[in-house]
Design a protein around this motif. Structure first.
Motif, mmCIF file in Angstrom:
data_model
loop_
_atom_site.group_PDB
_atom_site.id
_atom_site.type_symbol
_atom_site.label_atom_id
_atom_site.label_comp_id
_atom_site.label_asym_id
_atom_site.label_seq_id
_atom_site.Cartn_x
_atom_site.Cartn_y
_atom_site.Cartn_z
ATOM 1 N N PHE A 106 71.369 5.606 6.197
ATOM 2 C CA PHE A 106 71.927 3.765 5.946
ATOM 3 C C PHE A 106 73.521 4.225 6.470
ATOM 4 N N LYS A 107 73.704 5.525 6.164
ATOM 5 C CA LYS A 107 75.274 5.399 5.896
ATOM 6 C C LYS A 107 75.397 5.524 7.578
ATOM 7 N N ASP A 138 73.343 13.250 3.140
ATOM 8 C CA ASP A 138 73.783 12.888 4.046
ATOM 9 C C ASP A 138 75.509 12.301 4.505
ATOM 10 N N PRO A 247 68.629 1.116 -4.019
ATOM 11 C CA PRO A 247 68.718 2.187 -4.171
ATOM 12 C C PRO A 247 70.541 2.492 -4.218
ATOM 13 N N SER A 248 70.565 2.932 -5.477
ATOM 14 C CA SER A 248 72.053 3.013 -5.997
ATOM 15 C C SER A 248 72.544 4.743 -6.180
ATOM 16 N N GLY A 249 73.783 4.860 -5.516
ATOM 17 C CA GLY A 249 74.415 6.197 -6.118
ATOM 18 C C GLY A 249 75.709 5.904 -6.434
ATOM 19 N N ASN A 250 76.850 5.286 -5.080
ATOM 20 C CA ASN A 250 77.811 5.013 -5.501
ATOM 21 C C ASN A 250 78.170 3.973 -5.512
ATOM 22 N N PHE A 251 76.950 2.371 -5.571
ATOM 23 C CA PHE A 251 77.235 1.581 -5.554
ATOM 24 C C PHE A 251 78.240 1.006 -4.429
ATOM 25 N N GLY A 252 78.340 0.826 -3.913
ATOM 26 C CA GLY A 252 78.605 0.972 -1.855
ATOM 27 C C GLY A 252 77.872 -0.200 -1.489
ATOM 28 N N ASN A 253 76.697 0.148 -1.199
ATOM 29 C CA ASN A 253 75.959 -0.743 -0.218
ATOM 30 C C ASN A 253 75.926 -1.808 -1.265
ATOM 31 N N ALA A 301 70.207 11.652 -3.148
ATOM 32 C CA ALA A 301 71.790 11.439 -2.565
ATOM 33 C C ALA A 301 72.794 9.800 -3.454
ATOM 34 N N MET A 302 71.912 10.019 -4.466
ATOM 35 C CA MET A 302 71.968 9.293 -5.714
ATOM 36 C C MET A 302 72.527 9.812 -6.322
ATOM 37 N N HIS A 356 64.051 7.865 -1.637
ATOM 38 C CA HIS A 356 65.344 6.302 -2.495
ATOM 39 C C HIS A 356 65.218 5.939 -2.254
ATOM 40 N N THR A 381 66.381 3.602 2.563
ATOM 41 C CA THR A 381 67.835 4.198 2.917
ATOM 42 C C THR A 381 68.317 5.510 3.872
ATOM 43 N N ALA A 382 66.874 6.169 3.896
ATOM 44 C CA ALA A 382 66.652 7.572 4.507
ATOM 45 C C ALA A 382 65.329 7.684 5.234
#
Ligand SMILES: *Cc1c(COP(=O)(O)O)cnc(C)c1O
Length: 431
Positions: A106-107, A138, A247-253, A301-302, A356, A381-382
């Motif tokens: 998704f990036k 990713d 699905p969150s990692g850095n919470f930008g999305n 990625a999270m 994810h 997301t992927a």
């Protein structure tokens, strides 16, 4: 429209400056000085608009005049040249597939948007911008692909040797041109530390313009709000309130999703689904933010213990914990639960999720247990093929390799081995 730093809010800079700098001089994240809601008519007739028109309406106020309208439309048309389908897999449960882009992550949209903005800003300038980025998998591929061939921009990607998947490594080491991959003898944390050291190195900064392509950069972060609008456009006719599980990692999305809501998009609730890296789920329980070291999981990625964009979410709610809790829930899931979900989804609906997306599915189902009667959308997301060994093990099947991935499979991998910061610095200075 200007952007202020979340650390001071005193100095405001235009979009262009925020994009080129990446992060404010006081190390704060940039944030738009206001978010002007779109007119009701925009949401009433959203299904009549193309994705490019939707995106233009949504992003225009943030970019303002730093990019002329025609150029901005041209950029958006280029970067949104693939589909973002909402696929229903159960009653009131659908997935928003964000993996149809060139690197199947998704990036892609954010990375390509930022690349085109920087490319535009460096037209006619004789100085070069260097984009320095650390990746756990990713981000590197999406950034490499997005910036490939962009004049005036050089990209340097640091990745941990032996710790990214074969497909991911190919995506960032086989392109050449203005893209260089540095293979770090160490972990992702080591890569990130070196990148941070570079941004603080005055001697280095005196010689070059350096910027980051992580989601702290507003040009990578904000375009993600398009996804939520595209999903709304498709799900509106269901006539139910919509819940997004991200699905969150850095919470930008997810933070970009909340910006879409601030623009006036009707959303009932957001769910931030995480793996065992549960800093935010814990915060939502206790009100105390305690960052931790990250733990490795199958949704790698999270694997983030101190999500960089969470300060933006808190800021959107004026740091009012109760207000935030009314709009956002956050749950954490183990690898065992994720694998079980992968297989459950496949058995009951025939749908092939990635780890994810499976975490997003679990978050949505957990929320819907106590809050029925809504239309739930979890973000995929992927593409599952990017996590082949996990998917193969959980489901016993091998997903077909799509053409975007096949393209890099027999190209030669090229990277430069480094171990310590001095080697990075010497490379950047061309010594
Ligand atoms: C980056 C990434 C995420 C996490 O997104 P954030 O914006 O960092 O929360 C989730 N899934 C995949 C596949 C990713 O690459």
């Amino acid at each position: 429209m200007k952007f202020y730093s979340l650390n001071s809010q005193a100095q405001k800079v235009p979009f262009k400056e925020a994009v080129i700098a990446g992060i404010a001089p006081d190390k704060g994240l940039y944030f738009p000085e206001f978010i002007e809601p779109l007119p009701d008519s925009f949401f009433e007739r959203i299904e009549e608009l193309s994705n490019t028109e939707i995106a233009f309406n949504a992003i225009h106020q943030f970019v303002s005049d730093d990019i002329p309208n025609d150029k901005l439309k041209e950029i958006l048309t280029k970067i949104l040249d693939f589909d973002f389908p909402v696929v229903e897999i159960e009653d009131n449960v659908a997935t928003l597939e964000l993996f149809h882009g060139p690197t199947m992550a998704f990036k892609d949209v954010g990375a390509r948007f930022m690349a085109h903005c920087l490319g535009y800003f460096s037209e006619g300038e004789n100085s070069q911008v260097t984009v320095l980025v650390a990746t756990s998998g990713d981000t590197g591929g999406a950034v490499a692909n997005g910036f490939l061939g962009v004049d005036g921009v050089k990209v340097v990607i640091l990745y941990p040797s032996g710790k990214v998947s074969d497909i991911q490594e190919r995506q960032l080491t086989t392109l050449g041109q203005n893209i260089t991959a540095l293979r770090v003898d160490g972990t992702f944390d080591d890569c990130q530390k070196m990148v941070k050291a570079a941004f603080l190195d005055k001697d280095l900064l005196a010689h070059m313009k350096l910027t980051s392509a992580n989601s702290i950069n507003v040009a990578r972060w904000l375009p993600q709000l398009f996804y939520f609008l595209f999903a709304y456009k498709q799900a509106k006719s269901k006539g139910k309130e919509i819940v997004f599980s991200v699905p969150s990692g850095n919470f930008g999305n997810i933070c970009a999703g909340i910006v879409a809501q601030k623009l006036g998009m009707p959303v009932k609730h957001f769910v931030a689904a995480t793996n065992i890296n549960d800093t935010v789920p814990e915060f939502m329980k206790t009100g105390e933010y305690r960052p931790k070291a990250s733990s490795a999981t199958i949704s790698n990625a999270m694997d983030v213990g101190d999500p960089s964009n969470f300060v933006r979410i808190r800021h959107l709610y004026q740091d009012d914990f109760e207000l935030l809790g009314k709009n956002l829930s956050s749950y954490s899931f183990s690898d065992a639960e994720t694998k079980k979900a992968l297989s459950h989804i496949h058995k009951t609906s025939g749908y092939l999720a990635d780890p994810h997306g499976a975490v997003g599915y679990l978050g949505l189902k957990k929320y819907q247990e106590n809050n029925p009667n809504n239309y739930g959308i979890f973000l995929e997301t992927a593409h599952p093929v990017k996590f082949l060994p996990v998917v193969r093990k959980a489901l016993g099947i091998v997903p077909e390799i799509p053409p975007q991935i096949q393209k890099v499979m027999d190209k030669e991998k090229k990277s430069i081995p480094i171990k310590v910061y001095d080697e990075l610095k010497r490379y950047l200075l061309g010594r």
